[in-house]
Structure formats: C-alpha cells, structure tokens
Design a protein around this motif. Sequence first.
Motif, PDB file in Angstrom:
ATOM      1  N   ASP A  31      -1.530  -1.770   5.708  1.00 46.38           N
ATOM      2  CA  ASP A  31      -0.911  -2.474   4.587  1.00 46.38           C
ATOM      3  C   ASP A  31      -1.232  -3.967   4.679  1.00 46.38           C
ATOM      4  OD1 ASP A  31       0.865  -3.625   6.467  1.00 46.38           O
ATOM      5  OD2 ASP A  31       2.558  -2.373   5.851  1.00 46.38           O
TER       6      ASP A  31
ATOM      7  N   MET B 270       0.858  -1.179   0.000  1.00 46.54           N
ATOM      8  CA  MET B 270       0.000   0.000   0.000  1.00 46.54           C
ATOM      9  C   MET B 270       0.900   1.236   0.000  1.00 46.54           C
ATOM     10  SD  MET B 270      -2.992   1.585   0.369  1.00 46.54           S
ATOM     11  CE  MET B 270      -4.021   0.163   0.582  1.00 46.54           C
ATOM     12  N   LYS B 271       0.756   2.032  -1.006  1.00 42.54           N
ATOM     13  CA  LYS B 271       1.531   3.275  -1.091  1.00 42.54           C
ATOM     14  C   LYS B 271       0.857   4.354  -0.258  1.00 42.54           C
ATOM     15  CE  LYS B 271       3.443   2.541  -5.663  1.00 42.54           C
ATOM     16  NZ  LYS B 271       3.625   3.130  -6.993  1.00 42.54           N
TER      17      LYS B 271
ATOM     18  N   THR C  56      -5.470  -5.865  -5.478  1.00 43.95           N
ATOM     19  CA  THR C  56      -5.155  -5.407  -6.827  1.00 43.95           C
ATOM     20  C   THR C  56      -6.145  -6.056  -7.797  1.00 43.95           C
ATOM     21  OG1 THR C  56      -3.659  -7.242  -7.301  1.00 43.95           O
ATOM     22  CG2 THR C  56      -2.693  -5.274  -6.265  1.00 43.95           C
TER      23      THR C  56
ATOM     24  N   LEU D  98      -8.767   3.413  -5.570  1.00 49.59           N
ATOM     25  CA  LEU D  98      -7.688   2.549  -6.035  1.00 49.59           C
ATOM     26  C   LEU D  98      -7.900   2.130  -7.472  1.00 49.59           C
ATOM     27  CD1 LEU D  98      -7.180   0.198  -2.961  1.00 49.59           C
ATOM     28  CD2 LEU D  98      -5.761   2.127  -3.659  1.00 49.59           C
TER      29      LEU D  98
ATOM     30  N   ILE E 281      -6.242   2.896   7.585  1.00 52.72           N
ATOM     31  CA  ILE E 281      -5.770   2.169   6.412  1.00 52.72           C
ATOM     32  C   ILE E 281      -4.506   1.417   6.793  1.00 52.72           C
ATOM     33  CG2 ILE E 281      -4.941   2.367   4.029  1.00 52.72           C
ATOM     34  CD1 ILE E 281      -6.704   4.899   3.810  1.00 52.72           C
TER      35      ILE E 281
ATOM     36  N   SER F 129      -1.625   6.407  -2.215  1.00 50.93           N
ATOM     37  CA  SER F 129      -2.932   5.755  -2.364  1.00 50.93           C
ATOM     38  C   SER F 129      -3.750   5.892  -1.085  1.00 50.93           C
ATOM     39  CB  SER F 129      -2.762   4.276  -2.695  1.00 50.93           C
ATOM     40  OG  SER F 129      -2.110   4.109  -3.928  1.00 50.93           O
ATOM     41  N   ALA F 130      -3.096   5.706   0.053  1.00 54.74           N
ATOM     42  CA  ALA F 130      -3.784   5.826   1.335  1.00 54.74           C
ATOM     43  C   ALA F 130      -4.306   7.239   1.551  1.00 54.74           C
ATOM     44  CB  ALA F 130      -2.850   5.417   2.472  1.00 54.74           C
TER      45      ALA F 130
ATOM     46  N   ILE G 291      -3.448  -5.989  -0.802  1.00 56.89           N
ATOM     47  CA  ILE G 291      -2.466  -4.921  -0.588  1.00 56.89           C
ATOM     48  C   ILE G 291      -2.725  -4.163   0.714  1.00 56.89           C
ATOM     49  CG2 ILE G 291      -1.919  -4.625  -3.020  1.00 56.89           C
ATOM     50  CD1 ILE G 291      -3.783  -2.117  -2.974  1.00 56.89           C
ATOM     51  N   GLY G 292      -3.839  -4.463   1.369  1.00 51.78           N
ATOM     52  CA  GLY G 292      -4.134  -3.780   2.625  1.00 51.78           C
ATOM     53  C   GLY G 292      -5.609  -3.821   2.932  1.00 51.78           C
TER      54      GLY G 292
END
Length: 132
Positions: A30, A1-2, A100, A130, A28, A5-6, A106-107
């Motif tokens: 990961d 998780m970037k 994804t 996302l 949020i 993005s969060a 991814i979280g």
Amino acid sequence: MKLSSAKAMLAAAQAEAERLGVTVCISILDAAAWPVAFIRMDGAPLGVIDVANKKARTAVLFHMNSADFAKIGHPSGEAYTLENTNGGLTSFGGGLVLKTSEGTVIGSIGVSGACTEDDIAIAHIAANTLLA
C-alpha cells in the motif's frame, strides 16, 4: 490499495508470467509500504522473495519505478548507496509505483524471478488492471 485490486493484479501478473514461461514472486504494497498481497509461484527461487519486496518498497517509498531509481543509485549517480537506506532497497527494474488517475500514490508492485525486462513487463500488465 484495496485487497480486491491487489488480487486482480496478482492474477494478471501470474497469468503473464505463465504465458512467458517464467516463475516469479509478486509483492503488492500500500502507499505506506505495508504488504497487501504476495505470491511466490511454484519453483521461484527463495532469494527472489526479498528482491520482489524491495523492488516494491523502493517504488512506493521514493514515488518512482525501481528502474528509474537505478539511474540515480548507480556508482556515478547522484545518490549512490541510497539503496542501503530504509532497511534495504533495490536499484533495478521490476518495481512500479501505482498511482490514481489524479496522480495520488496508492501503492506499488514488485516482480522478481525472471530477467529484468520480463519482471518489468509482468509488473506493467498487473498495473494495467487498475485502469480497467
């Protein structure tokens, strides 16, 4: 998780909560259940901080939305008391597992502070960022 993005998810969730006229906490995590981002909107009760985190933990640790987890964690469910594991989980809606397009976890996101239906709706709005 970037983190980027969060942050986008937090912004979308907060905007939806404001549109609905509710105050919530948004957590949020990961894929390893570690925190990436969190906000507590002004006026959100302190108790919902932990609930938002547990909704997100439930979703990511079990790779299922917390509302689905509730179907197995209730008294006549196949895994009653499972929410007492892993440092405490929760078995009601507002936690979504984030994947994804290939299905890789991814979280997760957990939203708490409004009614369960609004928590779920806010989490879905955030998760949709996302896909954008």
